[in-house]
Design a protein around this motif. Structure first.
Motif, PDB file in Angstrom:
ATOM      1  N   GLY A 125      48.947  34.418 -27.589  1.00 33.68           N
ATOM      2  CA  GLY A 125      48.608  33.024 -27.790  1.00 33.68           C
ATOM      3  C   GLY A 125      48.940  32.522 -29.187  1.00 33.68           C
ATOM      4  N   TYR A 126      49.074  33.427 -30.141  1.00 37.95           N
ATOM      5  CA  TYR A 126      49.444  33.068 -31.514  1.00 37.95           C
ATOM      6  C   TYR A 126      50.779  32.328 -31.533  1.00 37.95           C
ATOM      7  CZ  TYR A 126      50.895  33.967 -36.393  1.00 37.95           C
ATOM      8  OH  TYR A 126      51.328  33.863 -37.692  1.00 37.95           O
ATOM      9  N   PHE A 127      51.713  32.759 -30.700  1.00 38.40           N
ATOM     10  CA  PHE A 127      53.047  32.166 -30.681  1.00 38.40           C
ATOM     11  C   PHE A 127      53.018  30.788 -30.001  1.00 38.40           C
ATOM     12  CE2 PHE A 127      53.386  36.725 -30.875  1.00 38.40           C
ATOM     13  CZ  PHE A 127      54.368  36.947 -31.835  1.00 38.40           C
ATOM     14  N   ALA A 128      52.387  30.718 -28.841  1.00 38.61           N
ATOM     15  CA  ALA A 128      52.313  29.453 -28.125  1.00 38.61           C
ATOM     16  C   ALA A 128      51.449  28.436 -28.876  1.00 38.61           C
ATOM     17  CB  ALA A 128      51.746  29.681 -26.722  1.00 38.61           C
ATOM     18  N   GLY A 129      50.349  28.894 -29.446  1.00 39.15           N
ATOM     19  CA  GLY A 129      49.439  27.995 -30.143  1.00 39.15           C
ATOM     20  C   GLY A 129      50.075  27.332 -31.350  1.00 39.15           C
ATOM     21  N   ARG A 130      50.900  28.054 -32.077  1.00 39.15           N
ATOM     22  CA  ARG A 130      51.559  27.474 -33.251  1.00 39.15           C
ATOM     23  C   ARG A 130      52.476  26.327 -32.854  1.00 39.15           C
ATOM     24  NH1 ARG A 130      54.155  32.265 -36.637  1.00 39.15           N
ATOM     25  NH2 ARG A 130      55.052  30.480 -37.752  1.00 39.15           N
ATOM     26  N   LEU A 131      53.134  26.456 -31.705  1.00 48.97           N
ATOM     27  CA  LEU A 131      54.007  25.386 -31.243  1.00 48.97           C
ATOM     28  C   LEU A 131      53.199  24.173 -30.785  1.00 48.97           C
ATOM     29  CD1 LEU A 131      56.606  27.611 -29.390  1.00 48.97           C
ATOM     30  CD2 LEU A 131      57.056  26.192 -31.392  1.00 48.97           C
ATOM     31  N   ALA A 132      52.058  24.422 -30.144  1.00 48.64           N
ATOM     32  CA  ALA A 132      51.200  23.308 -29.727  1.00 48.64           C
ATOM     33  C   ALA A 132      50.690  22.533 -30.931  1.00 48.64           C
ATOM     34  CB  ALA A 132      50.032  23.827 -28.894  1.00 48.64           C
ATOM     35  N   LEU A 163      50.744  36.423 -20.387  1.00 48.84           N
ATOM     36  CA  LEU A 163      51.392  35.117 -20.309  1.00 48.84           C
ATOM     37  C   LEU A 163      50.505  34.140 -21.075  1.00 48.84           C
ATOM     38  CD1 LEU A 163      53.869  33.748 -18.845  1.00 48.84           C
ATOM     39  CD2 LEU A 163      52.232  33.067 -17.072  1.00 48.84           C
ATOM     40  N   ALA A 164      51.106  33.356 -21.947  1.00 46.35           N
ATOM     41  CA  ALA A 164      50.350  32.372 -22.721  1.00 46.35           C
ATOM     42  C   ALA A 164      50.935  30.985 -22.479  1.00 46.35           C
ATOM     43  CB  ALA A 164      50.379  32.705 -24.204  1.00 46.35           C
ATOM     44  N   PRO A 174      44.443  22.192 -29.226  1.00 42.83           N
ATOM     45  CA  PRO A 174      45.274  22.270 -28.026  1.00 42.83           C
ATOM     46  C   PRO A 174      44.618  23.089 -26.922  1.00 42.83           C
ATOM     47  CG  PRO A 174      46.105  23.749 -29.708  1.00 42.83           C
ATOM     48  CD  PRO A 174      45.015  22.958 -30.350  1.00 42.83           C
ATOM     49  N   LEU A 175      45.028  22.816 -25.703  1.00 41.60           N
ATOM     50  CA  LEU A 175      44.741  23.725 -24.604  1.00 41.60           C
ATOM     51  C   LEU A 175      45.500  25.010 -24.882  1.00 41.60           C
ATOM     52  CD1 LEU A 175      43.757  24.314 -21.635  1.00 41.60           C
ATOM     53  CD2 LEU A 175      45.950  23.350 -20.898  1.00 41.60           C
ATOM     54  N   LEU A 176      44.833  26.149 -24.797  1.00 49.52           N
ATOM     55  CA  LEU A 176      45.494  27.424 -25.091  1.00 49.52           C
ATOM     56  C   LEU A 176      44.992  28.496 -24.130  1.00 49.52           C
ATOM     57  CD1 LEU A 176      47.329  29.242 -26.721  1.00 49.52           C
ATOM     58  CD2 LEU A 176      45.506  29.480 -28.430  1.00 49.52           C
ATOM     59  N   ILE A 177      45.862  28.911 -23.229  1.00 44.27           N
ATOM     60  CA  ILE A 177      45.557  29.957 -22.254  1.00 44.27           C
ATOM     61  C   ILE A 177      46.340  31.198 -22.640  1.00 44.27           C
ATOM     62  CG2 ILE A 177      45.677  30.624 -19.820  1.00 44.27           C
ATOM     63  CD1 ILE A 177      45.684  27.578 -19.180  1.00 44.27           C
ATOM     64  N   ASP A 178      45.670  32.324 -22.745  1.00 45.61           N
ATOM     65  CA  ASP A 178      46.317  33.584 -23.112  1.00 45.61           C
ATOM     66  C   ASP A 178      45.649  34.681 -22.294  1.00 45.61           C
ATOM     67  OD1 ASP A 178      47.419  35.838 -24.221  1.00 45.61           O
ATOM     68  OD2 ASP A 178      46.704  35.469 -26.261  1.00 45.61           O
ATOM     69  N   GLN A 179      46.346  35.206 -21.297  1.00 41.70           N
ATOM     70  CA  GLN A 179      45.726  36.220 -20.442  1.00 41.70           C
ATOM     71  C   GLN A 179      46.749  37.241 -19.988  1.00 41.70           C
ATOM     72  OE1 GLN A 179      44.265  33.272 -17.593  1.00 41.70           O
ATOM     73  NE2 GLN A 179      45.703  34.050 -16.057  1.00 41.70           N
ATOM     74  N   SER A 180      46.273  38.457 -19.846  1.00 42.76           N
ATOM     75  CA  SER A 180      47.146  39.535 -19.393  1.00 42.76           C
ATOM     76  C   SER A 180      47.299  39.488 -17.879  1.00 42.76           C
ATOM     77  CB  SER A 180      46.569  40.886 -19.817  1.00 42.76           C
ATOM     78  OG  SER A 180      45.324  41.114 -19.186  1.00 42.76           O
ATOM     79  N   ALA A 183      43.900  43.501 -15.021  1.00 46.75           N
ATOM     80  CA  ALA A 183      42.511  43.078 -14.875  1.00 46.75           C
ATOM     81  C   ALA A 183      41.818  42.992 -16.225  1.00 46.75           C
ATOM     82  CB  ALA A 183      41.766  44.043 -13.944  1.00 46.75           C
ATOM     83  N   THR A 184      42.286  43.762 -17.198  1.00 46.46           N
ATOM     84  CA  THR A 184      41.807  43.687 -18.569  1.00 46.46           C
ATOM     85  C   THR A 184      42.893  44.214 -19.477  1.00 46.46           C
ATOM     86  OG1 THR A 184      39.940  44.195 -20.045  1.00 46.46           O
ATOM     87  CG2 THR A 184      40.779  45.992 -18.684  1.00 46.46           C
ATOM     88  N   ALA A 185      42.769  43.952 -20.772  1.00 54.90           N
ATOM     89  CA  ALA A 185      43.743  44.460 -21.731  1.00 54.90           C
ATOM     90  C   ALA A 185      43.520  45.954 -21.967  1.00 54.90           C
ATOM     91  CB  ALA A 185      43.621  43.698 -23.050  1.00 54.90           C
ATOM     92  N   PHE A 186      44.594  46.670 -22.278  1.00 53.07           N
ATOM     93  CA  PHE A 186      44.492  48.103 -22.532  1.00 53.07           C
ATOM     94  C   PHE A 186      43.549  48.396 -23.689  1.00 53.07           C
ATOM     95  CE2 PHE A 186      45.925  51.860 -24.911  1.00 53.07           C
ATOM     96  CZ  PHE A 186      45.734  52.839 -23.941  1.00 53.07           C
ATOM     97  N   VAL A 187      43.565  47.534 -24.718  1.00 60.99           N
ATOM     98  CA  VAL A 187      42.701  47.787 -25.874  1.00 60.99           C
ATOM     99  C   VAL A 187      41.230  47.784 -25.475  1.00 60.99           C
ATOM    100  CG1 VAL A 187      44.311  47.006 -27.645  1.00 60.99           C
ATOM    101  CG2 VAL A 187      42.863  45.330 -26.480  1.00 60.99           C
TER     102      VAL A 187
END
Length: 337
Positions: A125-132, A163-164, A174-180, A183-187
């Motif tokens: 989301g860092y990449f998409a959010g900066r553009l928004a 996908l963000a 901004p609207l910001l969606i960031d999800q793997s 079912a959950t992130a590996f971390v």
């Protein structure tokens, strides 16, 4: 020693930059990686914040990130920007291309940034959010080493393949969606394993392909996509966008990001759209629609909580686990003037 340490955001940036320099990064790479990790921490995404920055430091020390790699930026067409990260971090190539990406989207209506041969990028989301924040609608996709089973399978063939999506809204965050796609992130699996905690059903399989709630068994096994085959299909779409189009390693071919000395060679795809060329009032209509969804229908709007967390972090600082703070400080302290 347990507990947390509270530090200001500028202090955190300086600390991470120093630690990255000590681990083998040049100044550009150190700043680029530090900004992304501190931004994630400030938004409350600790799993891809400073704790993940320790992964970056270990990867620099082991050679999985080339701390002196210079991204090769090319322009094969008017609206396409390509980056070869050359085995380095994912962030410097995007940073170098960012202003050009914004200008290109405003000129042509759309622009694509496609990158290969990078270490995993952390918070997508860092990449998409900066553009928004620059008024653009954005979609971002990335892959990594295989961790997630495909539709109908029990062996890992995709990474968590997030996908963000981000869109500007007038007068607000901004609207910001960031999800793997998993079912959950590996971390989160790894964190549960370190803490000796169980995980919910439907998150993972063990090494034998059986469903498990044992986090340690899940780390050695396979993650599951969210929503069964639907999530797995999205993981495949992300794989094509990020690795297929860029020429990066498919997840099946990517070396691990936690061990060894080879870069996982992952891909990153970012699409930027200038909405005002389609509708001059887009950001105004977007803001009104988000307010209506939230106020009249009780809909959770992704991005609002992150924005609030950023404000709080700027005012009150970051509350960082002491073990994470010490791991970064130890490296930073060894930096020679």
């Amino acid at each position: 020693m347990t507990g947390t340490v509270t530090i200001g955001m500028e202090e955190a940036l300086a600390l991470c930059e120093s630690a990255a320099r000590r681990a083998g990064a040049n100044a550009e790479v150190a700043v680029s990686m530090a900004r992304s990790a501190v931004a994630a921490e400030a938004e409350g995404k600790a799993s891809v914040g400073l704790a993940h920055f320790v992964d970056y430091l270990e990867a620099l020390e082991a050679g999985r990130i080339d701390g002196n790699a210079v991204p090769e930026i090319t322009r094969p067409a008017g609206a396409i920007i390509l980056s070869d990260a050359k085995g380095g971090a994912a962030h410097p190539g995007f940073d170098r291309a960012f202003d050009d990406l914004v200008d290109t989207a405003r000129k042509f209506g759309v622009a694509i940034f496609s990158q290969k041969n990078a270490y995993t990028c952390g918070a997508l989301g860092y990449f998409a959010g900066r553009l928004a924040e620059r008024g653009l609608v954005s979609i971002a996709a990335t892959n990594g080493p295989a961790l997630v089973a495909g539709a109908g399978g029990t062996k890992p063939v995709y990474c968590t393949n997030p996908l963000a999506f981000a869109a500007p809204a007038a007068g607000g965050p901004p609207l910001l969606i960031d999800q793997s796609s998993s079912a959950t992130a590996f971390v989160n699996i790894r964190k549960a394993a370190h803490a000796g905690q169980s995980i919910p059903e439907g998150w993972a399989l063990d090494a034998a392909g059986n469903p498990t709630t044992n986090a340690s068994a899940a780390v050695k096994g396979t993650l599951l996509a969210f929503g069964g085959s639907r999530g797995a299909n999205i993981a495949l779409m992300v794989e094509v966008l990020s690795a297929g189009l860029s020429g990066a390693n498919w997840s099946l071919d990517a070396p691990p990001f936690m061990t060894g000395s080879q870069s996982p060679g992952t891909g990153l795809f970012v699409l930027a759209i200038e909405p005002k060329l389609l509708d001059p009032d887009f950001d105004i209509r977007m803001a009104a629609q988000l307010r209506r969804l939230a106020d009249d229908y009780g809909v959770h709007i992704p991005g609002l909580a992150k924005a609030e967390a950023r404000r709080n972090s700027r005012e009150a600082g970051l509350s960082v686990p002491r073990t994470v703070h010490e791991a970064i400080t130890r490296r930073a302290a060894a930096l020679k003037p």
